[in-house]
Design a protein around this motif. Structure first.
Motif, PDB file in Angstrom:
ATOM      1  N   THR A  36       0.948  -1.268  -0.225  1.00  0.00           N
ATOM      2  CA  THR A  36       0.099  -0.064  -0.104  1.00  0.00           C
ATOM      3  C   THR A  36       0.888   1.285  -0.004  1.00  0.00           C
ATOM      4  O   THR A  36       1.746   1.194   0.899  1.00  0.00           O
ATOM      5  N   MET A  37       0.566   2.326  -0.704  1.00  0.00           N
ATOM      6  CA  MET A  37       1.344   3.336  -0.920  1.00  0.00           C
ATOM      7  C   MET A  37       0.362   4.280  -1.520  1.00  0.00           C
ATOM      8  O   MET A  37      -0.502   4.376  -1.727  1.00  0.00           O
ATOM      9  N   GLN A  38       1.318   5.779  -1.657  1.00  0.00           N
ATOM     10  CA  GLN A  38       0.323   6.650  -2.091  1.00  0.00           C
ATOM     11  C   GLN A  38      -0.030   6.673  -3.407  1.00  0.00           C
ATOM     12  O   GLN A  38       0.973   6.022  -4.211  1.00  0.00           O
ATOM     13  N   ALA A  39      -1.110   6.973  -3.822  1.00  0.00           N
ATOM     14  CA  ALA A  39      -1.457   6.989  -5.124  1.00  0.00           C
ATOM     15  C   ALA A  39      -0.544   7.576  -6.179  1.00  0.00           C
ATOM     16  O   ALA A  39      -0.396   7.088  -7.224  1.00  0.00           O
ATOM     17  N   THR A  40       0.075   8.675  -5.744  1.00  0.00           N
ATOM     18  CA  THR A  40       1.156   9.495  -6.878  1.00  0.00           C
ATOM     19  C   THR A  40       2.208   8.450  -6.967  1.00  0.00           C
ATOM     20  O   THR A  40       2.708   8.586  -8.070  1.00  0.00           O
ATOM     21  N   THR A  41       2.705   7.729  -5.969  1.00  0.00           N
ATOM     22  CA  THR A  41       3.950   6.684  -6.071  1.00  0.00           C
ATOM     23  C   THR A  41       3.581   5.725  -7.019  1.00  0.00           C
ATOM     24  O   THR A  41       4.205   5.238  -7.689  1.00  0.00           O
ATOM     25  N   LEU A  42       2.063   5.292  -6.915  1.00  0.00           N
ATOM     26  CA  LEU A  42       1.820   4.187  -7.896  1.00  0.00           C
ATOM     27  C   LEU A  42       1.830   4.491  -9.329  1.00  0.00           C
ATOM     28  O   LEU A  42       2.227   4.000 -10.140  1.00  0.00           O
ATOM     29  N   THR A  43       1.194   5.919  -9.168  1.00  0.00           N
ATOM     30  CA  THR A  43       1.033   6.323 -10.940  1.00  0.00           C
ATOM     31  C   THR A  43       2.616   6.587 -11.384  1.00  0.00           C
ATOM     32  O   THR A  43       2.789   6.181 -12.456  1.00  0.00           O
ATOM     33  N   LYS A  44       3.336   6.873 -10.551  1.00  0.00           N
ATOM     34  CA  LYS A  44       5.076   6.880 -10.923  1.00  0.00           C
ATOM     35  C   LYS A  44       5.618   5.604 -11.334  1.00  0.00           C
ATOM     36  O   LYS A  44       6.347   5.615 -12.184  1.00  0.00           O
ATOM     37  N   ILE A  45       5.049   4.507 -10.465  1.00  0.00           N
ATOM     38  CA  ILE A  45       5.460   3.239 -10.913  1.00  0.00           C
ATOM     39  C   ILE A  45       5.105   2.640 -12.343  1.00  0.00           C
ATOM     40  O   ILE A  45       5.688   2.512 -13.197  1.00  0.00           O
ATOM     41  N   ILE A  46       3.906   2.934 -12.416  1.00  0.00           N
ATOM     42  CA  ILE A  46       2.994   2.619 -13.617  1.00  0.00           C
ATOM     43  C   ILE A  46       3.609   3.171 -14.971  1.00  0.00           C
ATOM     44  O   ILE A  46       4.078   2.748 -15.990  1.00  0.00           O
ATOM     45  N   GLU A  47       4.008   4.664 -14.576  1.00  0.00           N
ATOM     46  CA  GLU A  47       4.516   5.437 -15.825  1.00  0.00           C
ATOM     47  C   GLU A  47       5.693   5.644 -16.050  1.00  0.00           C
ATOM     48  O   GLU A  47       6.508   6.086 -16.960  1.00  0.00           O
ATOM     49  N   GLY A  48       6.712   4.972 -15.139  1.00  0.00           N
ATOM     50  CA  GLY A  48       7.996   4.863 -15.266  1.00  0.00           C
ATOM     51  C   GLY A  48       8.787   6.072 -15.020  1.00  0.00           C
ATOM     52  O   GLY A  48       9.835   6.435 -15.409  1.00  0.00           O
ATOM     53  N   GLY A  49       8.064   6.769 -13.983  1.00  0.00           N
ATOM     54  CA  GLY A  49       8.796   8.096 -13.675  1.00  0.00           C
ATOM     55  C   GLY A  49       9.509   8.065 -12.401  1.00  0.00           C
ATOM     56  O   GLY A  49       9.695   9.223 -11.837  1.00  0.00           O
ATOM     57  N   LEU A  50      10.309   6.894 -11.987  1.00  0.00           N
ATOM     58  CA  LEU A  50      10.972   6.804 -10.605  1.00  0.00           C
ATOM     59  C   LEU A  50      12.388   7.185 -11.267  1.00  0.00           C
ATOM     60  O   LEU A  50      12.852   6.612 -12.030  1.00  0.00           O
ATOM     61  N   PRO A  51      13.315   7.566 -10.430  1.00  0.00           N
ATOM     62  CA  PRO A  51      14.784   8.015 -10.684  1.00  0.00           C
ATOM     63  C   PRO A  51      15.491   6.579 -10.900  1.00  0.00           C
ATOM     64  O   PRO A  51      16.577   6.654 -11.427  1.00  0.00           O
ATOM     65  N   LYS A  52      15.060   5.523 -10.133  1.00  0.00           N
ATOM     66  CA  LYS A  52      15.834   4.286 -10.317  1.00  0.00           C
ATOM     67  C   LYS A  52      15.598   3.392 -11.242  1.00  0.00           C
ATOM     68  O   LYS A  52      16.102   2.314 -11.605  1.00  0.00           O
ATOM     69  N   GLY A  53      14.644   3.783 -12.376  1.00  0.00           N
ATOM     70  CA  GLY A  53      14.349   2.939 -13.463  1.00  0.00           C
ATOM     71  C   GLY A  53      13.362   2.248 -13.487  1.00  0.00           C
ATOM     72  O   GLY A  53      12.511   2.533 -13.020  1.00  0.00           O
ATOM     73  N   ASP A  54      13.413   0.934 -14.132  1.00  0.00           N
ATOM     74  CA  ASP A  54      12.062   0.140 -14.190  1.00  0.00           C
ATOM     75  C   ASP A  54      12.173  -0.781 -12.986  1.00  0.00           C
ATOM     76  O   ASP A  54      12.530  -1.776 -12.781  1.00  0.00           O
ATOM     77  N   VAL A  55      11.288  -0.021 -12.158  1.00  0.00           N
ATOM     78  CA  VAL A  55      10.985  -0.671 -10.748  1.00  0.00           C
ATOM     79  C   VAL A  55      10.258  -2.149 -10.715  1.00  0.00           C
ATOM     80  O   VAL A  55      10.665  -2.974 -10.325  1.00  0.00           O
ATOM     81  N   LEU A  56       9.282  -2.272 -12.056  1.00  0.00           N
ATOM     82  CA  LEU A  56       8.645  -3.654 -12.075  1.00  0.00           C
ATOM     83  C   LEU A  56       9.402  -4.758 -12.482  1.00  0.00           C
ATOM     84  O   LEU A  56       9.674  -5.678 -12.024  1.00  0.00           O
ATOM     85  N   ALA A  57      10.355  -4.540 -13.318  1.00  0.00           N
ATOM     86  CA  ALA A  57      11.159  -5.396 -14.098  1.00  0.00           C
ATOM     87  C   ALA A  57      12.346  -5.597 -12.836  1.00  0.00           C
ATOM     88  O   ALA A  57      12.653  -6.847 -12.754  1.00  0.00           O
ATOM     89  N   THR A  58      12.767  -4.443 -12.231  1.00  0.00           N
ATOM     90  CA  THR A  58      13.822  -5.079 -11.134  1.00  0.00           C
ATOM     91  C   THR A  58      13.164  -6.019 -10.139  1.00  0.00           C
ATOM     92  O   THR A  58      13.802  -6.720  -9.519  1.00  0.00           O
ATOM     93  N   ALA A  59      12.073  -5.647  -9.595  1.00  0.00           N
ATOM     94  CA  ALA A  59      11.374  -6.241  -8.604  1.00  0.00           C
ATOM     95  C   ALA A  59      11.026  -7.815  -9.127  1.00  0.00           C
ATOM     96  O   ALA A  59      11.084  -8.775  -8.249  1.00  0.00           O
ATOM     97  N   ARG A  60      10.620  -8.030 -10.366  1.00  0.00           N
ATOM     98  CA  ARG A  60      10.377  -9.550 -10.695  1.00  0.00           C
ATOM     99  C   ARG A  60      11.696 -10.080 -10.700  1.00  0.00           C
ATOM    100  O   ARG A  60      11.691 -11.333 -10.346  1.00  0.00           O
ATOM    101  N   ILE A  61      12.770  -9.640 -11.381  1.00  0.00           N
ATOM    102  CA  ILE A  61      14.024 -10.361 -11.269  1.00  0.00           C
ATOM    103  C   ILE A  61      14.509 -10.682  -9.863  1.00  0.00           C
ATOM    104  O   ILE A  61      14.858 -11.451  -9.541  1.00  0.00           O
ATOM    105  N   ALA A  62      14.336  -9.487  -8.735  1.00  0.00           N
ATOM    106  CA  ALA A  62      14.805  -9.983  -7.567  1.00  0.00           C
ATOM    107  C   ALA A  62      14.011 -11.088  -6.898  1.00  0.00           C
ATOM    108  O   ALA A  62      14.322 -12.182  -6.288  1.00  0.00           O
ATOM    109  N   GLY A  63      12.479 -11.082  -7.402  1.00  0.00           N
ATOM    110  CA  GLY A  63      11.790 -12.183  -6.754  1.00  0.00           C
ATOM    111  C   GLY A  63      12.243 -13.498  -7.187  1.00  0.00           C
ATOM    112  O   GLY A  63      12.191 -14.373  -6.585  1.00  0.00           O
ATOM    113  N   ILE A  64      12.467 -13.583  -8.546  1.00  0.00           N
ATOM    114  CA  ILE A  64      13.086 -15.001  -9.068  1.00  0.00           C
ATOM    115  C   ILE A  64      14.307 -15.299  -8.271  1.00  0.00           C
ATOM    116  O   ILE A  64      14.435 -16.506  -8.060  1.00  0.00           O
TER     117      ILE A  64
END
Length: 160
Positions: A36-64
């Motif tokens: 659970t996070m701020q709605a603005t954070t989730l929007t940045k994740i979805i739109e790729g607007g975070l400074p560390k890059g592709d958050v979702l791809a990194t998390a998937r690889i970390a989980g694997i």
């Protein structure tokens, strides 16, 4: 199902369970974690607007990667030759993500711990990648959803 703790020997000492006499079966487990996070954070994740890059791809690889290393992290887990690990990250509301990790193999012991570890580490990676913009992210509901195979057969959280 037995209520005996299998990781304790007859003297009550912790030990690694001997699975050599168990049958080889296909085993699958799925675990979840929610964030659970701020709605603005989730929007940045979805739109790729975070400074560390592709958050979702990194998390998937970390989980694997985490699922594959479970026996290095949890002392009494058997090292397993996983044949498949998937990590899916889904938007479940305007401020929530769900991480699902599914692990499978043909073997003599289950993959529940690998699925739980994969979901947990993917969620922690999401936190790490987003903490600069939202330190209040909450990780919760880390749980096993379903397991199949082995002597105990099929179990689902919905059946409880």
């Amino acid at each position: 199902m037995s209520d005996k703790l299998t990781h304790l020997n007859s003297q009550g000492h912790a030990h690694m369970v001997d699975v050599s006499d168990k049958d080889m079966t296909k085993r699958i487990a799925t675990a979840q974690a929610t964030l659970t996070m701020q709605a603005t954070t989730l929007t940045k994740i979805i739109e790729g607007g975070l400074p560390k890059g592709d958050v979702l791809a990194t998390a998937r690889i970390a989980g694997i990667q985490a699922a594959k290393k479970t026996s290095d992290l949890i002392p009494l887990c058997h090292p397993l030759m996983l044949t498949k690990v998937t990590v899916d990250i889904n938007v479940i509301s305007d401020c929530e993500l769900e991480v699902l990790c599914t692990c499978s193999l043909s073997g003599k012991t289950g993959v529940e711990m690998e699925a739980l570890t994969g979901a947990s580490i993917a969620a922690l990676t999401l936190y790490d990648m987003c903490k600069a913009v939202d330190k209040g992210i909450v990780i919760q509901n880390v749980s096993l959803l379903e397991k199949k195979g082995g002597k105990s057969g099929h179990w689902s959280k919905g059946d409880v």
